[in-house]
Design a protein around this motif. Sequence first.
Motif, PDB file in Angstrom:
ATOM      1  N   PHE A 193       0.811  -1.216   0.000  1.00 48.27           N
ATOM      2  CA  PHE A 193       0.000   0.000   0.000  1.00 48.27           C
ATOM      3  C   PHE A 193       0.849   1.272   0.000  1.00 48.27           C
ATOM      4  O   PHE A 193       0.533   2.208  -0.744  1.00 48.27           O
ATOM      5  N   PRO A 194       1.932   1.369   0.790  1.00 47.72           N
ATOM      6  CA  PRO A 194       2.770   2.579   0.695  1.00 47.72           C
ATOM      7  C   PRO A 194       3.414   2.739  -0.690  1.00 47.72           C
ATOM      8  O   PRO A 194       3.552   3.854  -1.183  1.00 47.72           O
ATOM      9  N   TRP A 195       3.820   1.649  -1.306  1.00 47.53           N
ATOM     10  CA  TRP A 195       4.410   1.720  -2.644  1.00 47.53           C
ATOM     11  C   TRP A 195       3.394   2.232  -3.658  1.00 47.53           C
ATOM     12  O   TRP A 195       3.706   3.107  -4.474  1.00 47.53           O
ATOM     13  N   VAL A 196       2.176   1.726  -3.601  1.00 43.80           N
ATOM     14  CA  VAL A 196       1.133   2.179  -4.526  1.00 43.80           C
ATOM     15  C   VAL A 196       0.796   3.641  -4.256  1.00 43.80           C
ATOM     16  O   VAL A 196       0.578   4.413  -5.194  1.00 43.80           O
ATOM     17  N   SER A 229       2.796   5.963  -3.218  1.00 47.01           N
ATOM     18  CA  SER A 229       3.849   6.814  -3.778  1.00 47.01           C
ATOM     19  C   SER A 229       3.720   6.940  -5.294  1.00 47.01           C
ATOM     20  O   SER A 229       4.129   7.936  -5.876  1.00 47.01           O
ATOM     21  N   LEU A 230       3.142   5.955  -5.939  1.00 50.68           N
ATOM     22  CA  LEU A 230       2.946   6.021  -7.388  1.00 50.68           C
ATOM     23  C   LEU A 230       1.778   6.925  -7.773  1.00 50.68           C
ATOM     24  O   LEU A 230       1.790   7.546  -8.833  1.00 50.68           O
ATOM     25  N   LEU A 231       0.778   7.003  -6.917  1.00 52.92           N
ATOM     26  CA  LEU A 231      -0.412   7.782  -7.237  1.00 52.92           C
ATOM     27  C   LEU A 231      -0.206   9.280  -7.080  1.00 52.92           C
ATOM     28  O   LEU A 231      -0.890  10.064  -7.720  1.00 52.92           O
TER      29      LEU A 231
END
Length: 52
Positions: free
Chosen positions: A36-39, A41-43
């Motif tokens: 969830f933190p990785w996603v 950062s992409l958004l």
Amino acid sequence: MYGALWRVLPGPVWLRILLLLVLVAVVLFALVTWVFPWVDSLLGPQEGTVGP
């Protein structure tokens, strides 16, 4: 898929349920910790303002 997972797990029913609960907890922990933190950062940032 769930039937195949149930057949692969070893032991009696109570042990299978315990193993499934542990597996679900591990998957949820991995999602909250890394995925969830990785996603997020992409958004990018979401700016929400309330006003006239």
